[in-house]
Design a protein around this motif. Sequence first.
Motif, PDB file in Angstrom:
ATOM      1  N   ASP A  37       1.632   1.979   2.146  1.00 15.98           N
ATOM      2  CA  ASP A  37       2.199   3.182   2.758  1.00 15.98           C
ATOM      3  C   ASP A  37       1.316   4.415   2.580  1.00 15.98           C
ATOM      4  N   ARG A  38       0.005   4.199   2.510  1.00 14.68           N
ATOM      5  CA  ARG A  38      -0.913   5.344   2.380  1.00 14.68           C
ATOM      6  C   ARG A  38      -2.282   4.976   2.926  1.00 14.68           C
ATOM      7  N   TYR A  39      -3.027   6.028   3.249  1.00  9.47           N
ATOM      8  CA  TYR A  39      -4.440   5.890   3.580  1.00  9.47           C
ATOM      9  C   TYR A  39      -5.216   6.252   2.319  1.00  9.47           C
ATOM     10  N   VAL A  40      -6.347   5.592   2.118  1.00 13.04           N
ATOM     11  CA  VAL A  40      -7.208   5.889   0.968  1.00 13.04           C
ATOM     12  C   VAL A  40      -8.594   6.217   1.507  1.00 13.04           C
ATOM     13  N   LEU A  41      -9.112   7.360   1.098  1.00  9.99           N
ATOM     14  CA  LEU A  41     -10.448   7.786   1.486  1.00  9.99           C
ATOM     15  C   LEU A  41     -11.281   7.858   0.213  1.00  9.99           C
ATOM     16  N   ASN A  42     -12.363   7.091   0.151  1.00 10.27           N
ATOM     17  CA  ASN A  42     -13.288   7.131  -0.981  1.00 10.27           C
ATOM     18  C   ASN A  42     -14.605   7.711  -0.497  1.00 10.27           C
ATOM     19  N   ALA A  43     -15.061   8.765  -1.166  1.00  6.22           N
ATOM     20  CA  ALA A  43     -16.304   9.440  -0.793  1.00  6.22           C
ATOM     21  C   ALA A  43     -17.293   9.372  -1.948  1.00  6.22           C
ATOM     22  N   ASP A  96      -0.057  13.353  12.816  1.00  3.77           N
ATOM     23  CA  ASP A  96       1.294  13.732  12.420  1.00  3.77           C
ATOM     24  C   ASP A  96       1.951  12.673  11.548  1.00  3.77           C
ATOM     25  N   ASP A  97       1.321  11.513  11.441  1.00  2.00           N
ATOM     26  CA  ASP A  97       1.930  10.415  10.691  1.00  2.00           C
ATOM     27  C   ASP A  97       1.682  10.491   9.190  1.00  2.00           C
ATOM     28  N   ALA A 122       6.990   8.142  10.078  1.00  2.00           N
ATOM     29  CA  ALA A 122       5.990   7.312  10.749  1.00  2.00           C
ATOM     30  C   ALA A 122       5.997   5.865  10.252  1.00  2.00           C
ATOM     31  N   LYS A 123       6.765   5.594   9.206  1.00  2.00           N
ATOM     32  CA  LYS A 123       6.803   4.234   8.668  1.00  2.00           C
ATOM     33  C   LYS A 123       7.657   3.348   9.574  1.00  2.00           C
ATOM     34  N   PRO A 124       7.255   2.114   9.721  1.00  2.00           N
ATOM     35  CA  PRO A 124       8.075   1.207  10.525  1.00  2.00           C
ATOM     36  C   PRO A 124       9.437   1.020   9.874  1.00  2.00           C
ATOM     37  N   ARG A 125      10.458   0.881  10.700  1.00  4.48           N
ATOM     38  CA  ARG A 125      11.786   0.653  10.152  1.00  4.48           C
ATOM     39  C   ARG A 125      12.507  -0.385  10.985  1.00  4.48           C
TER      40      ARG A 125
END
Length: 142
Positions: A37-43, A96-97, A122-125
């Motif tokens: 349930d999240r995006y992860v950005l590694n820089a 917006d999600d 924005a999560k599927p239900r």
Amino acid sequence: MSLSFDPFSQLDRLAQSVLDTSRQPRLMPVDLFREGDRYVLNADLPGVDPGSVDVDVDGQLLAIRAERTQENRDTSRWLAQERPFGSYVRRFTIGDDVDAQGISASYDNGVLSVMIPIAERAKPRKIQIESASSHRPKAVTT
């Protein structure tokens, strides 16, 4: 250890140092993926002081800024200087999600990790399906 002299690499470094100023933002390689349930950005920001890292959200723009300072070696004679210094900047448009208020970040071993949670809306239900007979008006008996 033997050091060899390559005139072409020296010319390449000279041209790069003349054409490349420290005012230009540096490359900040990133990986971006969805995990649950999240995006992860590694820089990748090796050698960057964590105090110089800035992550902010303005509307739908996520910005990452960092600064790597040049080592002060006035008394040294450089043989090679390939590690870049200066500003690092990356900007990402977020949709917006995402839950912008829930974004968090950590910095460990030269890697900045930004966790971007997905908004509840924005999560599927799963939609509950009711029986057609449950929607028919009930007969009123008197």
